[in-house]
Write an enzyme that holds these catalytic residues in place. Structure first.
Site, PDB file in Angstrom:
ATOM      1  N   GLN A 194       0.941  -1.352  -0.002  1.00  0.00           N
ATOM      2  CA  GLN A 194       0.126  -0.025  -0.086  1.00  0.00           C
ATOM      3  C   GLN A 194       0.860   1.122  -0.016  1.00  0.00           C
ATOM      4  OE1 GLN A 194      -3.896  -0.554   0.154  1.00  0.00           O
ATOM      5  NE2 GLN A 194      -2.638  -2.370  -0.701  1.00  0.00           N
ATOM      6  N   ARG A 214      -4.428   4.049   4.129  1.00  0.00           N
ATOM      7  CA  ARG A 214      -3.701   4.692   3.223  1.00  0.00           C
ATOM      8  C   ARG A 214      -4.134   4.072   1.788  1.00  0.00           C
ATOM      9  NH1 ARG A 214       0.923   5.167   5.379  1.00  0.00           N
ATOM     10  NH2 ARG A 214       1.912   5.951   3.653  1.00  0.00           N
ATOM     11  N   ALA A 235     -11.780   2.627   3.818  1.00  0.00           N
ATOM     12  CA  ALA A 235     -10.736   1.701   3.444  1.00  0.00           C
ATOM     13  C   ALA A 235      -9.909   2.860   2.500  1.00  0.00           C
ATOM     14  CB  ALA A 235     -11.476   0.673   2.630  1.00  0.00           C
ATOM     15  N   HIS A 236      -8.790   1.880   1.729  1.00  0.00           N
ATOM     16  CA  HIS A 236      -8.060   2.543   0.851  1.00  0.00           C
ATOM     17  C   HIS A 236      -8.649   3.083  -0.238  1.00  0.00           C
ATOM     18  CE1 HIS A 236      -7.068  -2.020  -1.016  1.00  0.00           C
ATOM     19  NE2 HIS A 236      -8.312  -1.358  -1.072  1.00  0.00           N
ATOM     20  N   ASN A 237      -8.038   4.365  -0.534  1.00  0.00           N
ATOM     21  CA  ASN A 237      -8.508   4.892  -1.931  1.00  0.00           C
ATOM     22  C   ASN A 237     -10.126   5.717  -1.919  1.00  0.00           C
ATOM     23  OD1 ASN A 237      -6.702   2.369  -3.175  1.00  0.00           O
ATOM     24  ND2 ASN A 237      -6.245   4.629  -3.692  1.00  0.00           N
TER      25      ASN A 237
END
EC number: 2.3.1.191
Length: 341
Positions: A194, A214, A235-237
């Site tokens: 990540q 991240r 969560a990511h993004n």
């Protein structure tokens, strides 16, 4: 204590009554007493205004004539109450300086406060008047803007960015790895590094024990003025637009984009890779499984009901397909009978 005319001078509104009257705190209509300033934010509580024992009240224009108490008339009593409460309850800031029990490997301005047990890694950039509470960890190359405060036990992983005038409550984790794995044919998992960041704008508040992952490649982005409650998972993004508010225990899966000025109720769930436009309200407990392209209020849950009623209604739902087939067959028979006539 504040005089009523002093409050109006600072915050606006129309004063009716004795401007020299002093108030010491804000309170609800039910609990207010002498020296208190109460507020009427919802007309369904109008009956309580007559029994209110406050020294003064905050009311909307349509309620200005419904009480003999000294009053401040304003378009939005609830917002006015919030601003008065800020005056009565200013934040108590710790003294500037770095505690001897902190471990600091980066430059910290003299105006900042770093408490015992905090760690600041090399390359971090700490703004003016920043407060870093006990036991916080600030990773390498993290950027924290001016006047931002971190309560105890906040962890910000490497390279993340936090804007100015933010408030981060205890136990928040910013920048942990997102849940990214590729599956081998034998069922085992291969971790996807990540490598993105978390980038948080100005004037953001993050509730206790909330986690913001991240990005996998791009960044996870939280816009200016966003308000996040306790125990939220982002969560990511994920991208959240400016001034959106998210209530407690919400889960937002990866790569979802949420617009500006949205409101998301408690325990709502939003699956990944969706797009939600600006000015959407999602009711508490709603599971969002597809993108929302028009502003409005969205609800996808069942109201509470006695267990026996729920069992009976769910039993009907289980047979819905069969009932639909029977209804379709009946319609076809009626159509044939009508054609024969």
């Amino acid at each position: 204590m504040f005089r009523l005319d002093e409050l109006v001078h600072r915050l606006g509104g129309e004063l009716i009554g004795d401007g020299a009257l002093q108030v010491a705190r804000v309170a609800t209509l039910d609990q207010a007493g002498e020296g208190d300033l109460a507020f009427l934010a919802n007309r369904k509580y109008l009956a309580r205004l007559a029994q209110c024992r406050a020294s003064a009240v905050i009311v909307a224009p349509d309620a200005r004539g419904l009480t003999a108490l000294p009053r401040i008339v304003t378009a939005d009593p609830y917002v006015y109450f919030a601003r008065v409460a800020q005056l009565f309850n200013p934040p108590v800031l710790p003294a500037a300086g770095v505690h001897p029990a902190a471990c600091v490997e980066a430059a910290v301005p003299a105006s900042a406060s770093v408490a015992a047990g905090a760690t600041i890694a090399a390359g971090a950039s700490i703004g003016e008047n920043v407060v870093i509470g006990p036991g916080c960890h600030i990773g390498r190359n993290v950027v924290i803007g001016d006047d931002t405060g971190l309560e105890a036990g906040v962890c910000i992983y490497h390279d993340c960015v936090l804007g100015a005038r933010c408030l981060v409550h205890a136990g928040v984790v910013i920048g942990a790895d997102g849940f990214g794995f590729a599956r081998e044919r034998d069922g085992s998992w291969v971790k996807i590094p990540q490598s993105g960041r978390v980038v948080i704008g100005d004037d953001v508040e993050i509730g206790a024990n909330t986690t913001i992952d991240r990005g996998a490649l791009d960044d996870t982005v939280i816009g200016d003025g966003v308000k996040l409650d306790n125990q939220i998972q982002i969560a990511h993004n994920v991208r959240i637009g400016a001034h959106t508010a998210v209530a407690g225990c919400v889960g937002i899966a990866g790569s979802t984009v949420i617009g500006a000025r949205c409101m998301i109720g408690g325990q709502a769930g939003i699956i990944g890779h969706l797009h939600i436009v600006d000015d959407v309200v999602i009711s508490a407990g709603t599971l969002v499984t597809k993108s929302i392209h028009r502003a409005g209020v969205y609800t996808a849950n069942l109201p509470v009901q006695p267990h026996a009623d729920w069992v009976r209604n769910f039993a009907h739902l289980r047979h819905l397909d069969a009932l639909t087939d029977r209804l379709r067959a009946l319609e076809q028979r009626l159509d044939k009978a009508s054609s024969a006539d």
